[in-house]
Design a protein around this motif. Structure first.
Motif, PDB file in Angstrom:
ATOM      1  N   VAL A  14      37.894  39.038  33.529  1.00 52.67           N
ATOM      2  CA  VAL A  14      36.665  38.846  34.301  1.00 52.67           C
ATOM      3  C   VAL A  14      35.461  38.872  33.370  1.00 52.67           C
ATOM      4  O   VAL A  14      34.548  38.053  33.505  1.00 52.67           O
ATOM      5  N   ASP A  15      35.453  39.785  32.406  1.00 51.91           N
ATOM      6  CA  ASP A  15      34.332  39.866  31.476  1.00 51.91           C
ATOM      7  C   ASP A  15      34.199  38.584  30.661  1.00 51.91           C
ATOM      8  O   ASP A  15      33.088  38.087  30.444  1.00 51.91           O
ATOM      9  N   GLN A  16      35.319  38.041  30.239  1.00 50.20           N
ATOM     10  CA  GLN A  16      35.303  36.785  29.488  1.00 50.20           C
ATOM     11  C   GLN A  16      34.726  35.668  30.354  1.00 50.20           C
ATOM     12  O   GLN A  16      33.923  34.855  29.883  1.00 50.20           O
ATOM     13  N   TYR A  17      35.094  35.647  31.629  1.00 50.56           N
ATOM     14  CA  TYR A  17      34.564  34.635  32.549  1.00 50.56           C
ATOM     15  C   TYR A  17      33.057  34.799  32.737  1.00 50.56           C
ATOM     16  O   TYR A  17      32.291  33.854  32.577  1.00 50.56           O
ATOM     17  N   ILE A  18      32.610  36.015  33.064  1.00 53.31           N
ATOM     18  CA  ILE A  18      31.192  36.274  33.342  1.00 53.31           C
ATOM     19  C   ILE A  18      30.340  36.071  32.092  1.00 53.31           C
ATOM     20  O   ILE A  18      29.205  35.601  32.170  1.00 53.31           O
ATOM     21  N   SER A  19      30.877  36.409  30.927  1.00 51.50           N
ATOM     22  CA  SER A  19      30.118  36.330  29.670  1.00 51.50           C
ATOM     23  C   SER A  19      29.710  34.916  29.280  1.00 51.50           C
ATOM     24  O   SER A  19      28.837  34.738  28.427  1.00 51.50           O
ATOM     25  N   GLN A  20      30.297  33.918  29.888  1.00 51.47           N
ATOM     26  CA  GLN A  20      29.931  32.544  29.547  1.00 51.47           C
ATOM     27  C   GLN A  20      28.653  32.080  30.259  1.00 51.47           C
ATOM     28  O   GLN A  20      28.123  31.018  29.968  1.00 51.47           O
ATOM     29  N   PHE A  21      28.125  32.913  31.158  1.00 56.28           N
ATOM     30  CA  PHE A  21      26.929  32.555  31.915  1.00 56.28           C
ATOM     31  C   PHE A  21      25.733  33.394  31.487  1.00 56.28           C
ATOM     32  O   PHE A  21      25.858  34.604  31.288  1.00 56.28           O
ATOM     33  N   LYS A  22      24.572  32.769  31.363  1.00 59.06           N
ATOM     34  CA  LYS A  22      23.352  33.471  30.968  1.00 59.06           C
ATOM     35  C   LYS A  22      22.998  34.598  31.933  1.00 59.06           C
ATOM     36  O   LYS A  22      22.457  35.617  31.534  1.00 59.06           O
ATOM     37  N   GLU A  23      23.274  34.384  33.218  1.00 59.03           N
ATOM     38  CA  GLU A  23      22.898  35.380  34.228  1.00 59.03           C
ATOM     39  C   GLU A  23      23.669  36.687  34.077  1.00 59.03           C
ATOM     40  O   GLU A  23      23.179  37.748  34.442  1.00 59.03           O
ATOM     41  N   GLY A  24      24.897  36.630  33.587  1.00 57.99           N
ATOM     42  CA  GLY A  24      25.708  37.834  33.413  1.00 57.99           C
ATOM     43  C   GLY A  24      26.022  38.511  34.740  1.00 57.99           C
ATOM     44  O   GLY A  24      26.063  37.869  35.787  1.00 57.99           O
ATOM     45  N   TYR A  25      26.217  39.807  34.675  1.00 60.43           N
ATOM     46  CA  TYR A  25      26.552  40.575  35.877  1.00 60.43           C
ATOM     47  C   TYR A  25      25.303  40.801  36.723  1.00 60.43           C
ATOM     48  O   TYR A  25      24.206  40.911  36.204  1.00 60.43           O
ATOM     49  N   PHE A  26      25.505  40.911  38.018  1.00 63.99           N
ATOM     50  CA  PHE A  26      24.422  41.248  38.931  1.00 63.99           C
ATOM     51  C   PHE A  26      24.072  42.726  38.759  1.00 63.99           C
ATOM     52  O   PHE A  26      24.840  43.501  38.188  1.00 63.99           O
ATOM     53  N   SER A  27      22.925  43.122  39.292  1.00 62.99           N
ATOM     54  CA  SER A  27      22.520  44.525  39.267  1.00 62.99           C
ATOM     55  C   SER A  27      23.451  45.341  40.173  1.00 62.99           C
ATOM     56  O   SER A  27      24.129  44.782  41.039  1.00 62.99           O
ATOM     57  N   PRO A  28      23.493  46.671  39.986  1.00 65.67           N
ATOM     58  CA  PRO A  28      24.350  47.487  40.847  1.00 65.67           C
ATOM     59  C   PRO A  28      24.077  47.300  42.342  1.00 65.67           C
ATOM     60  O   PRO A  28      25.022  47.222  43.134  1.00 65.67           O
ATOM     61  N   LEU A  29      22.812  47.208  42.738  1.00 69.84           N
ATOM     62  CA  LEU A  29      22.527  47.019  44.167  1.00 69.84           C
ATOM     63  C   LEU A  29      23.008  45.659  44.671  1.00 69.84           C
ATOM     64  O   LEU A  29      23.552  45.552  45.768  1.00 69.84           O
ATOM     65  N   ALA A  30      22.820  44.623  43.872  1.00 72.78           N
ATOM     66  CA  ALA A  30      23.309  43.296  44.257  1.00 72.78           C
ATOM     67  C   ALA A  30      24.835  43.298  44.311  1.00 72.78           C
ATOM     68  O   ALA A  30      25.439  42.675  45.190  1.00 72.78           O
ATOM     69  N   MET A  31      25.468  44.007  43.388  1.00 72.64           N
ATOM     70  CA  MET A  31      26.924  44.097  43.370  1.00 72.64           C
ATOM     71  C   MET A  31      27.430  44.814  44.617  1.00 72.64           C
ATOM     72  O   MET A  31      28.424  44.405  45.222  1.00 72.64           O
ATOM     73  N   LEU A  32      26.737  45.862  45.008  1.00 68.49           N
ATOM     74  CA  LEU A  32      27.114  46.582  46.220  1.00 68.49           C
ATOM     75  C   LEU A  32      26.958  45.685  47.446  1.00 68.49           C
ATOM     76  O   LEU A  32      27.810  45.695  48.343  1.00 68.49           O
ATOM     77  N   ALA A  33      25.906  44.905  47.474  1.00 72.72           N
ATOM     78  CA  ALA A  33      25.718  43.957  48.584  1.00 72.72           C
ATOM     79  C   ALA A  33      26.848  42.931  48.611  1.00 72.72           C
ATOM     80  O   ALA A  33      27.369  42.594  49.681  1.00 72.72           O
ATOM     81  N   ARG A  34      27.243  42.435  47.434  1.00 77.14           N
ATOM     82  CA  ARG A  34      28.362  41.475  47.362  1.00 77.14           C
ATOM     83  C   ARG A  34      29.654  42.119  47.845  1.00 77.14           C
ATOM     84  O   ARG A  34      30.444  41.509  48.546  1.00 77.14           O
ATOM     85  N   LEU A  35      29.873  43.369  47.456  1.00 78.40           N
ATOM     86  CA  LEU A  35      31.072  44.076  47.884  1.00 78.40           C
ATOM     87  C   LEU A  35      31.081  44.256  49.403  1.00 78.40           C
ATOM     88  O   LEU A  35      32.114  44.062  50.056  1.00 78.40           O
ATOM     89  N   SER A  36      29.927  44.576  49.971  1.00 78.09           N
ATOM     90  CA  SER A  36      29.803  44.718  51.426  1.00 78.09           C
ATOM     91  C   SER A  36      30.071  43.388  52.126  1.00 78.09           C
ATOM     92  O   SER A  36      30.735  43.341  53.168  1.00 78.09           O
ATOM     93  N   GLU A  37      29.562  42.322  51.550  1.00 79.01           N
ATOM     94  CA  GLU A  37      29.788  40.982  52.096  1.00 79.01           C
ATOM     95  C   GLU A  37      31.281  40.644  52.090  1.00 79.01           C
ATOM     96  O   GLU A  37      31.824  40.157  53.088  1.00 79.01           O
ATOM     97  N   GLU A  38      31.941  40.910  50.978  1.00 84.61           N
ATOM     98  CA  GLU A  38      33.375  40.630  50.879  1.00 84.61           C
ATOM     99  C   GLU A  38      34.175  41.508  51.839  1.00 84.61           C
ATOM    100  O   GLU A  38      35.156  41.059  52.425  1.00 84.61           O
ATOM    101  N   LEU A  39      33.751  42.763  52.024  1.00 87.34           N
ATOM    102  CA  LEU A  39      34.421  43.642  52.976  1.00 87.34           C
ATOM    103  C   LEU A  39      34.299  43.083  54.388  1.00 87.34           C
ATOM    104  O   LEU A  39      35.260  43.118  55.165  1.00 87.34           O
ATOM    105  N   GLY A  40      33.133  42.544  54.719  1.00 89.40           N
ATOM    106  CA  GLY A  40      32.956  41.917  56.034  1.00 89.40           C
ATOM    107  C   GLY A  40      33.891  40.736  56.216  1.00 89.40           C
ATOM    108  O   GLY A  40      34.475  40.551  57.293  1.00 89.40           O
ATOM    109  N   GLU A  41      34.060  39.924  55.173  1.00 93.46           N
ATOM    110  CA  GLU A  41      34.964  38.776  55.253  1.00 93.46           C
ATOM    111  C   GLU A  41      36.412  39.235  55.394  1.00 93.46           C
ATOM    112  O   GLU A  41      37.178  38.661  56.168  1.00 93.46           O
ATOM    113  N   LEU A  42      36.775  40.300  54.680  1.00 92.94           N
ATOM    114  CA  LEU A  42      38.118  40.860  54.814  1.00 92.94           C
ATOM    115  C   LEU A  42      38.321  41.396  56.232  1.00 92.94           C
ATOM    116  O   LEU A  42      39.365  41.153  56.857  1.00 92.94           O
ATOM    117  N   SER A  43      37.330  42.091  56.748  1.00 87.83           N
ATOM    118  CA  SER A  43      37.412  42.647  58.100  1.00 87.83           C
ATOM    119  C   SER A  43      37.622  41.545  59.132  1.00 87.83           C
ATOM    120  O   SER A  43      38.432  41.682  60.053  1.00 87.83           O
TER     121      SER A  43
END
Length: 119
Positions: A14-43
């Motif tokens: 995953v790090d190798q994949y993300i590292s190819q983009f200038k944007e890199g990883y999202f901030s912790p709060l944005a990551m938490l929002a993404r995780l919540s979004e994915e949990l909703g889709e799983l639900s």
């Protein structure tokens, strides 16, 4: 990487994949929002397959497996962004479950026994 990837292998992939983009990883709060979004889709998928809510004919056909994989990807991104070794974290949580919580649940073959092994 082969089919028998460790958590560290997955984090590196995953790090190798993300590292190819200038944007890199999202901030912790944005990551938490993404995780919540994915949990909703799983639900939603679990509710469609195992619950009482049928899927609309216009809705895309996803699977629980796909949604769990999406969540795993985001969890790995979250861990990577915070420099957390998930292999080490997993080992620590399993140690906790195998020590602190070792007698919390009834083991198979022990139904009806008390904590001293008596029926």
């Amino acid at each position: 990487m082969g089919n028998n990837k460790s958590l560290r292998d997955m984090q590196a992939e995953v790090d190798q994949y993300i590292s190819q983009f200038k944007e890199g990883y999202f901030s912790p709060l944005a990551m938490l929002a993404r995780l919540s979004e994915e949990l909703g889709e799983l639900s939603r998928e679990v509710n469609h397959f195992y619950g009482e809510k049928p899927k609309k004919s216009s809705e895309k056909e996803n699977t629980v497996e796909e949604e769990l994989a999406d969540m795993l990807f985001v969890v790995i991104c979250f861990a990577n962004s915070l420099n957390i070794d998930l292999q080490k974290a997993h080992d620590a949580v399993m140690h906790k479950f195998n020590t602190r919580d070792k007698d919390r649940w009834t083991r198979i073959g022990e139904e009806g026994e008390d904590e001293n092994g008596n029926n």
